[in-house]
Scaffold this active site. Structure first.
Site, PDB file in Angstrom:
ATOM      1  N   GLY A  43       0.870  -1.280  -0.185  1.00  0.00           N
ATOM      2  CA  GLY A  43      -0.065   0.068  -0.014  1.00  0.00           C
ATOM      3  C   GLY A  43       1.006   1.387  -0.037  1.00  0.00           C
ATOM      4  O   GLY A  43       0.688   2.083  -0.561  1.00  0.00           O
ATOM      5  N   HIS A  44       1.843   1.337   0.920  1.00  0.00           N
ATOM      6  CA  HIS A  44       2.870   2.335   0.787  1.00  0.00           C
ATOM      7  C   HIS A  44       3.649   2.637  -0.662  1.00  0.00           C
ATOM      8  O   HIS A  44       3.813   3.594  -0.925  1.00  0.00           O
ATOM      9  CB  HIS A  44       4.012   2.318   1.939  1.00  0.00           C
ATOM     10  CG  HIS A  44       3.463   2.212   3.440  1.00  0.00           C
ATOM     11  ND1 HIS A  44       3.612   1.073   4.162  1.00  0.00           N
ATOM     12  CD2 HIS A  44       3.111   3.140   4.235  1.00  0.00           C
ATOM     13  CE1 HIS A  44       2.808   1.311   5.322  1.00  0.00           C
ATOM     14  NE2 HIS A  44       2.616   2.717   5.465  1.00  0.00           N
ATOM     15  N   GLN A  68       1.181  11.229  17.662  1.00  0.00           N
ATOM     16  CA  GLN A  68      -0.001  11.079  17.250  1.00  0.00           C
ATOM     17  C   GLN A  68      -0.890   9.692  17.578  1.00  0.00           C
ATOM     18  O   GLN A  68      -1.895   9.324  17.321  1.00  0.00           O
ATOM     19  CB  GLN A  68      -0.096  10.870  15.654  1.00  0.00           C
ATOM     20  CG  GLN A  68       0.651   9.841  15.143  1.00  0.00           C
ATOM     21  CD  GLN A  68       0.793   9.949  13.409  1.00  0.00           C
ATOM     22  OE1 GLN A  68       1.601  10.794  12.897  1.00  0.00           O
ATOM     23  NE2 GLN A  68       0.003   8.987  12.782  1.00  0.00           N
ATOM     24  N   ASP A 157      -6.584   6.168   4.759  1.00  0.00           N
ATOM     25  CA  ASP A 157      -6.794   7.310   6.026  1.00  0.00           C
ATOM     26  C   ASP A 157      -7.602   8.402   5.616  1.00  0.00           C
ATOM     27  O   ASP A 157      -7.242   9.532   5.258  1.00  0.00           O
ATOM     28  CB  ASP A 157      -5.536   7.605   6.658  1.00  0.00           C
ATOM     29  CG  ASP A 157      -4.954   6.434   7.384  1.00  0.00           C
ATOM     30  OD1 ASP A 157      -4.982   5.895   8.262  1.00  0.00           O
ATOM     31  OD2 ASP A 157      -3.726   5.821   6.340  1.00  0.00           O
ATOM     32  N   GLN A 160      -7.742  11.495   7.557  1.00  0.00           N
ATOM     33  CA  GLN A 160      -6.243  12.174   7.589  1.00  0.00           C
ATOM     34  C   GLN A 160      -6.283  13.148   6.284  1.00  0.00           C
ATOM     35  O   GLN A 160      -5.812  14.086   6.130  1.00  0.00           O
ATOM     36  CB  GLN A 160      -5.173  11.104   7.580  1.00  0.00           C
ATOM     37  CG  GLN A 160      -3.701  11.776   7.486  1.00  0.00           C
ATOM     38  CD  GLN A 160      -2.717  10.463   7.940  1.00  0.00           C
ATOM     39  OE1 GLN A 160      -2.496  10.477   9.029  1.00  0.00           O
ATOM     40  NE2 GLN A 160      -2.255   9.938   6.968  1.00  0.00           N
TER      41      GLN A 160
HETATM   42  P1  AMP Z   1       1.157   4.926   7.936  1.00  0.00           P
HETATM   43  O1  AMP Z   1       2.715   4.264   7.581  1.00  0.00           O
HETATM   44  O2  AMP Z   1       0.158   3.863   8.288  1.00  0.00           O
HETATM   45  O3  AMP Z   1       1.246   6.172   8.696  1.00  0.00           O
HETATM   46  O4  AMP Z   1       0.929   5.336   6.343  1.00  0.00           O
HETATM   47  C1  AMP Z   1       1.661   6.106   5.621  1.00  0.00           C
HETATM   48  C2  AMP Z   1       0.866   6.622   4.333  1.00  0.00           C
HETATM   49  O5  AMP Z   1       0.565   5.286   3.630  1.00  0.00           O
HETATM   50  C3  AMP Z   1      -0.492   7.202   4.605  1.00  0.00           C
HETATM   51  O6  AMP Z   1      -0.774   8.366   3.820  1.00  0.00           O
HETATM   52  C4  AMP Z   1      -1.434   6.016   4.581  1.00  0.00           C
HETATM   53  O7  AMP Z   1      -2.694   6.424   4.266  1.00  0.00           O
HETATM   54  C5  AMP Z   1      -0.807   5.658   3.267  1.00  0.00           C
HETATM   55  N1  AMP Z   1      -1.331   4.028   3.303  1.00  0.00           N
HETATM   56  C6  AMP Z   1      -1.316   2.985   4.184  1.00  0.00           C
HETATM   57  N2  AMP Z   1      -1.947   1.794   3.831  1.00  0.00           N
HETATM   58  C7  AMP Z   1      -2.447   2.180   2.597  1.00  0.00           C
HETATM   59  C8  AMP Z   1      -2.995   1.467   1.579  1.00  0.00           C
HETATM   60  N3  AMP Z   1      -3.564   0.019   1.723  1.00  0.00           N
HETATM   61  N4  AMP Z   1      -3.259   1.850   0.319  1.00  0.00           N
HETATM   62  C9  AMP Z   1      -2.895   3.123  -0.127  1.00  0.00           C
HETATM   63  N5  AMP Z   1      -2.052   3.911   1.127  1.00  0.00           N
HETATM   64  C10 AMP Z   1      -2.010   3.431   2.234  1.00  0.00           C
END
Ligand code: AMP
Length: 279
Positions: A43-44, A68, A157, A160
């Site tokens: 996803g990232h 956070q 998110d 967010q």
């Molecule tokens: P995090 O590491 O959870 O803070 O996520 C970092 C970024 O990756 C944030 O903008 C999340 O919304 C995005 N993100 C996390 N999981 C996914 C996913 N499954 N699909 C798309 N973006 C994602």
């Protein structure tokens, strides 16, 4: 002392503000920034790929932002996998990675006076007190340092995205905001760092979330909503909220209009999961 310089010579890795500052100055006007908390997954990588498409230099931050987290247990249990992260980022040809310490991110001269927009007070804002203030504070610190041309966030998110998009309109109007669609496993479960804490069975169970979101998107009315709530609860997931909302305000909207989104948050095996679907 940089630990991983050897095997990743093409990708620059910065552990301090001062080292990153030079890189940012040199690449000013060309930086695409993807903030993350690590434990990276596919996803990232969708965010990284979207950033790369623009032909600019891609900088990814890995920082588990203590501000956070409203729940210390959640912070303690947050997965860490730095070696795996760096290898994934290298495979995706990321130009630079920033891995700061909390002291570096929150020094006295980085105090942010960013005020939260109204949309930060509902849902995640209500269930996770202080969460969004922590998010905008860390981003404000990063933006002042990095001065990116554009930034990339995941629709996963959704709130967010709404909060950050609005705060950027007010405080950072020259930085372009991009939202990337949620990337899902075959089962429909949204990729998330927290999924690592689910058992195999838990992952199967969690796929009910997307099934319900999809079903409500295709046919929304109050009785369908209560039906899907029952299905999720019966699967063993404790619902915090499952609701149809308007956008960008994120107010409850139980009308049958094909507008807004369905949002979900809940607990499974002690892990907090969130998801959403847009109309
Ligand atoms: P995090 O590491 O959870 O803070 O996520 C970092 C970024 O990756 C944030 O903008 C999340 O919304 C995005 N993100 C996390 N999981 C996914 C996913 N499954 N699909 C798309 N973006 C994602």
């Amino acid at each position: 002392m940089p630990l991983f310089v050897g095997p990743y010579e093409k990708m620059r890795i910065f552990y301090t503000r001062s080292k990153l500052e030079n890189f940012c100055k040199e690449s000013q006007g060309r930086l695409s920034f993807v903030p993350t908390m690590g434990a990276l997954h596919d996803g990232h990588m969708k965010l990284v790929q979207a950033a790369k498409k623009e032909g600019s230099l891609v900088l990814v931050s890995i920082f588990i932002n203590p501000k956070q987290f409203n729940n210390l247990n959640d912070l303690d249990k947050y997965p860490v996998n730095l070696i795996g992260d760096l290898s994934l980022l290298k495979q995706n040809e990321v130009d630079a990675v920033f891995i700061p310490t909390a002291n570096d991110v929150y020094s006295e001269d980085t105090n942010s006076n960013v005020e939260l927009p109204n949309v930060a007070s509902v849902w995640e804002g209500a269930f996770r007190e202080g969460h969004f203030q922590g998010v905008v504070d860390v981003l404000s610190s990063f933006y002042h340092l990095i001065k990116p041309k554009q930034v990339f966030f995941g629709q996963k998110d959704l709130q967010q995205c709404m909060v950050v998009g609005e705060m950027m309109n007010t405080y950072f109007p020259n930085i372009e905001f991009n939202m990337v669609p949620t990337h899902r496993e075959k089962s429909g479960l949204a990729y998330s760092s927290r999924n690592e804490r689910l058992s195999e069975e838990g992952r199967n169970t969690a796929s009910q979330i997307f099934k319900s979101l999809n079903s409500l998107k295709n046919n929304f009315n109050e009785s369908c909503l209560s039906e899907e709530r029952k299905k999720i609860t019966k699967a063993g997931i404790e619902i915090e909220y499952l609701e149809k909302i308007s956008l960008p305000e994120m107010q409850v909207d139980r009308s049958c209009s094909n507008q807004g989104a369905i949002i979900f948050a809940g607990y499974l095996e002690g892990v907090r999961l969130i998801d959403n679907i847009l109309f």
